[in-house]
Design an enzyme around this catalytic site. Structure first.
Site, mmCIF file in Angstrom:
data_model
loop_
_atom_site.group_PDB
_atom_site.id
_atom_site.type_symbol
_atom_site.label_atom_id
_atom_site.label_comp_id
_atom_site.label_asym_id
_atom_site.label_seq_id
_atom_site.Cartn_x
_atom_site.Cartn_y
_atom_site.Cartn_z
ATOM 1 N N ALA A 68 7.806 29.569 7.665
ATOM 2 C CA ALA A 68 6.912 28.420 7.864
ATOM 3 C C ALA A 68 5.641 28.781 8.633
ATOM 4 O O ALA A 68 4.654 28.046 8.555
ATOM 5 C CB ALA A 68 7.654 27.295 8.588
ATOM 6 N N TYR A 69 5.642 29.879 9.371
ATOM 7 C CA TYR A 69 4.445 30.287 10.108
ATOM 8 C C TYR A 69 3.379 30.848 9.166
ATOM 9 O O TYR A 69 2.222 30.980 9.546
ATOM 10 C CB TYR A 69 4.755 31.362 11.153
ATOM 11 C CG TYR A 69 5.777 31.022 12.205
ATOM 12 C CD1 TYR A 69 6.317 29.744 12.334
ATOM 13 C CD2 TYR A 69 6.220 31.997 13.078
ATOM 14 C CE1 TYR A 69 7.273 29.469 13.303
ATOM 15 C CE2 TYR A 69 7.162 31.728 14.059
ATOM 16 C CZ TYR A 69 7.691 30.464 14.160
ATOM 17 O OH TYR A 69 8.627 30.204 15.121
ATOM 18 N N MET A 70 3.801 31.246 7.976
ATOM 19 C CA MET A 70 2.908 31.785 6.945
ATOM 20 C C MET A 70 2.161 33.037 7.420
ATOM 21 O O MET A 70 0.993 33.239 7.095
ATOM 22 C CB MET A 70 1.952 30.704 6.447
ATOM 23 C CG MET A 70 2.710 29.579 5.774
ATOM 24 S SD MET A 70 1.778 28.113 5.296
ATOM 25 C CE MET A 70 0.334 28.745 4.535
#
Length: 94
Positions: free
Chosen positions: A47-49
């Protein structure tokens, strides 16, 4: 740096660097700098990409991968709904 000894006898760093809220460029530089300074624990998440950038920072540092503890979190939905059962998450691919 201080370490914990796990039940399997492996020594794991107590302190590491997290990459939450970092852009890919920031994460790459932060991971590189942390590893050069002696850190050996890195935390990231799908999710932090910025997982790919974390990998680039690790590679650039020259620290052997076997010496780095890397933790990541995968997005729950694709795993929990069964669509990807038996598939290796992207974070764990070479």
């Amino acid at each position: 740096m201080m370490n914990f000894t796990l039940s399997n006898g492996i020594s794991m760093p107590v302190v590491g660097i997290g990459t939450f809220m970092m852009s890919p460029a920031q994460a790459q530089k932060a991971v590189y700098d942390a590893l050069i300074c002696g850190y050996r624990m890195i935390d990231t998440a799908q999710a932090y990409m910025n997982e790919r950038a974390v990998g680039r920072g690790m590679k650039e540092s020259g620290v052997p991968r076997k010496d780095i503890f890397l933790s990541t979190k995968i997005w729950g939905k694709p795993v929990s709904d069964g669509r990807n059962r038996g598939k290796k998450p992207r974070a764990f691919r070479n």
